[in-house]
Design an enzyme around this catalytic site. Structure first.
Site, mmCIF file in Angstrom:
data_model
loop_
_atom_site.group_PDB
_atom_site.id
_atom_site.type_symbol
_atom_site.label_atom_id
_atom_site.label_comp_id
_atom_site.label_asym_id
_atom_site.label_seq_id
_atom_site.Cartn_x
_atom_site.Cartn_y
_atom_site.Cartn_z
ATOM 1 N N ARG A 148 111.466 -51.556 54.014
ATOM 2 C CA ARG A 148 111.257 -50.996 52.673
ATOM 3 C C ARG A 148 112.262 -49.905 52.291
ATOM 4 N NH1 ARG A 148 104.679 -50.645 51.853
ATOM 5 N NH2 ARG A 148 104.199 -52.803 52.400
ATOM 6 N N ASP B 36 106.375 -46.423 49.439
ATOM 7 C CA ASP B 36 107.688 -46.996 49.759
ATOM 8 C C ASP B 36 107.857 -48.423 49.232
ATOM 9 O OD1 ASP B 36 106.002 -48.271 51.486
ATOM 10 O OD2 ASP B 36 106.940 -47.563 53.326
ATOM 11 N N ASP B 37 106.833 -48.952 48.542
ATOM 12 C CA ASP B 37 107.031 -50.231 47.855
ATOM 13 C C ASP B 37 107.081 -50.029 46.333
ATOM 14 O OD1 ASP B 37 104.358 -49.583 47.698
ATOM 15 O OD2 ASP B 37 103.607 -51.494 48.475
ATOM 16 N N ASP C 27 95.012 -40.639 47.736
ATOM 17 C CA ASP C 27 95.144 -40.561 46.272
ATOM 18 C C ASP C 27 93.810 -40.233 45.601
ATOM 19 O OD1 ASP C 27 94.136 -43.028 46.970
ATOM 20 O OD2 ASP C 27 95.481 -44.202 45.718
ATOM 21 N N HIS D 4 101.145 -52.608 42.598
ATOM 22 C CA HIS D 4 100.967 -54.053 42.772
ATOM 23 C C HIS D 4 99.511 -54.471 42.653
ATOM 24 C CE1 HIS D 4 99.730 -53.230 46.882
ATOM 25 N NE2 HIS D 4 100.878 -52.602 47.116
HETATM 26 N N1 UDP Z 1 101.628 -46.648 55.146
HETATM 27 C C1 UDP Z 1 101.601 -45.690 56.130
HETATM 28 N N2 UDP Z 1 101.200 -46.045 57.384
HETATM 29 C C2 UDP Z 1 100.830 -47.324 57.689
HETATM 30 C C3 UDP Z 1 100.854 -48.295 56.664
HETATM 31 C C4 UDP Z 1 101.242 -47.919 55.385
HETATM 32 O O1 UDP Z 1 101.959 -44.533 55.882
HETATM 33 O O2 UDP Z 1 100.507 -47.594 58.835
HETATM 34 C C5 UDP Z 1 102.097 -46.251 53.824
HETATM 35 C C6 UDP Z 1 103.152 -47.211 53.297
HETATM 36 O O3 UDP Z 1 104.420 -46.848 53.765
HETATM 37 C C7 UDP Z 1 102.973 -47.093 51.810
HETATM 38 C C8 UDP Z 1 101.488 -46.770 51.660
HETATM 39 O O4 UDP Z 1 101.041 -46.298 52.917
HETATM 40 O O5 UDP Z 1 103.736 -46.051 51.269
HETATM 41 C C9 UDP Z 1 100.687 -47.989 51.264
HETATM 42 O O6 UDP Z 1 100.865 -49.000 52.226
HETATM 43 P P1 UDP Z 1 101.030 -50.539 51.846
HETATM 44 O O7 UDP Z 1 101.937 -50.665 50.668
HETATM 45 O O8 UDP Z 1 101.445 -51.252 53.088
HETATM 46 O O9 UDP Z 1 99.567 -51.004 51.517
HETATM 47 P P2 UDP Z 1 98.715 -50.935 50.170
HETATM 48 O O10 UDP Z 1 97.819 -49.765 50.365
HETATM 49 O O11 UDP Z 1 99.662 -50.764 49.016
HETATM 50 O O12 UDP Z 1 98.004 -52.228 50.140
HETATM 51 MN MN MN Z 2 101.629 -51.169 48.683
#
Ligand code: UDP
Ligand code: MN
Length: 388
Positions: free
Chosen positions: A143, A216-217, A303, A327
């Site tokens: 990422r 980071d996405d 958050d 997303h």
């Molecule tokens: N993240 C983290 N540790 C982890 C997995 C994810 O700090 O073990 C961070 C990741 O880098 C991102 C955020 O948490 O900035 C959200 O993770 P992700 O996009 O994988 O999952 P989402 O919550 O969006 O489904």
């Molecule tokens: Mn994400």
């Protein structure tokens, strides 16, 4: 000579008066327009949303924040999800124009002064913003590279990455902007809160006027972020972002279990910004690592904890800005004709391998599955990988 000077002065004065009049009329128009602007479906229940949304739909999905480590209703001491939760590029002035007369220069100066007085807020530049990106070791390559090749180039001094391990390669690639939080490398609530606590404390230490957090996405449209923040006064309390659920989150008040409390929060995966004034009010509650204890107390993710502190503890409101995108939205519903006016984008992989990514032309899907390179090319067109 003297009569001429007198005439000039009269001319300048009358121009100043005209400028003041124009400005006054414009300010009144803006205020009236703002008050009567139609509200979007979900901004009705939440604070003001000053801009028009390109989002055409709102999928009913649980916010990412509540998807994994959230202590679900029914669990011991359960918290409950509320109803409906089924799930420096400021418009910088161009180079000096040698053909602009002194008089024109003065007129512009007056106009600028009037605008500054009328809106009574400091002008905002990229340097006023502390941008923090939450990441983890396993995503550095996958990422961070993408961010480093795209939007980071527009804000390399302002952007910092908060991760969980030392990484000499990415420390170098980010120009020394990789912070090892020593938080655990997991998606658990406690780990995410631990990183958010470090992001918040780093913002306080930075003395910047604004803190903007992203995941980071996220792709961040840096010039539009700066322009948008320019509409808000950082000496006032602002919490800007995008809610991911249609109704405020409702939880049991742990200080009085017969009571429920409800509040909005900006989903971390879309990014959010907090003004210095609000950050300073949050400091006694959340500064110096206390953010982690608040998260532990309510047992909710990073958050959501921000939303709890701002809305419940400090009684300030989330202002919904439709230009932030996570997303949790369907990226294909976004209007790709007005990319420049959006602040953030994201992407995710569906379970069956399909991407939820912006449907934008540019590089082929193999080279650019997330579409971030193509977004960057469309907005700035200056990278070697952009189609000629
Ligand atoms: N993240 C983290 N540790 C982890 C997995 C994810 O700090 O073990 C961070 C990741 O880098 C991102 C955020 O948490 O900035 C959200 O993770 P992700 O996009 O994988 O999952 P989402 O919550 O969006 O489904
Ligand atoms: Mn994400």
């Amino acid at each position: 000579m003297q009569p001429q000077e007198g005439t000039m002065r009269v001319k300048i004065c009358s121009m100043a008066q005209q400028a003041a009049l124009v400005c006054g009329v414009m300010t009144v128009f803006v205020l009236v327009f703002h008050n009567f602007a139609p509200e979007t479906a979900y901004s009705k229940a939440s604070p003001s949303s000053p801009k028009k949304s390109p989002v055409l739909g709102w999928p009913e999905r649980a916010p990412r924040s509540l998807g994994r480590d959230y202590e679900l209703p029914g669990a011991e001491n359960s918290l409950q999800e509320g109803g409906g939760t089924t799930e420096g590029q400021t418009g910088a002035r161009g180079a000096e124009d040698p053909l602009v007369s002194d008089e024109e220069e003065r007129r512009r100066g007056i106009l600028n002064a009037l605008v500054a007085t009328a809106t009574a807020k400091p002008t905002t530049s990229l340097d006023d913003i502390f941008v923090s990106v939450k990441t983890t070791k396993k995503f550095h390559k996958e990422r961070l590279d993408l961010i480093l090749r795209t939007w980071f180039k527009l804000a390399p001094r302002q952007t910092w990455f908060f991760t969980d391990e030392d990484d000499a390669e990415y420390q170098r690639k980010t120009g020394g902007h990789l912070v090892n939080t020593n938080c655990s490398a997991s998606h658990r609530r406690t780990a995410l809160c631990c990183k958010m606590a470090r992001e918040f404390d780093a913002f306080l230490e930075s003395n910047k006027r604004w803190w903007c957090h992203f995941d980071d996405d996220n792709y961040v449209n840096v010039p539009q972020l700066v322009r948008t923040l320019g509409d808000y006064d950082p000496t006032q309390d602002w919490y800007l972002g995008k809610n991911s659920i249609r109704a405020p989150l409702e939880i049991i008040n742990r200080d009085n279990v017969s009571q429920r409390i409800s509040f909005w929060f900006a989903t971390g995966g879309a990014g959010f910004c907090i003004s210095r004034s609000l950050g300073l009010k949050m400091m006694p509650v959340a500064g110096g690592g206390k953010f982690i204890s608040v998260g532990d107390k309510i047992r909710l993710p990073d958050d959501v904890t921000i939303g709890y502190i701002v809305e419940h503890v400090l009684r300030r409101k989330l202002t919904v800005l439709d230009e932030f995108h996570s997303h949790l939205e369907s990226m294909k519903l976004l209007n790709t004709d007005n990319l420049a006016s959006q602040i953030s984008f994201s992407y995710s992989k569906h379970t069956r391998g399909k991407m939820n990514a912006l449907p934008i032309d540019g590089l082929d899907n193999y080279q650019d599955p997330t579409r971030f390179l193509s977004i960057h090319c469309r907005l700035f067109g200056d990278a070697p990988y952009c189609p000629k």
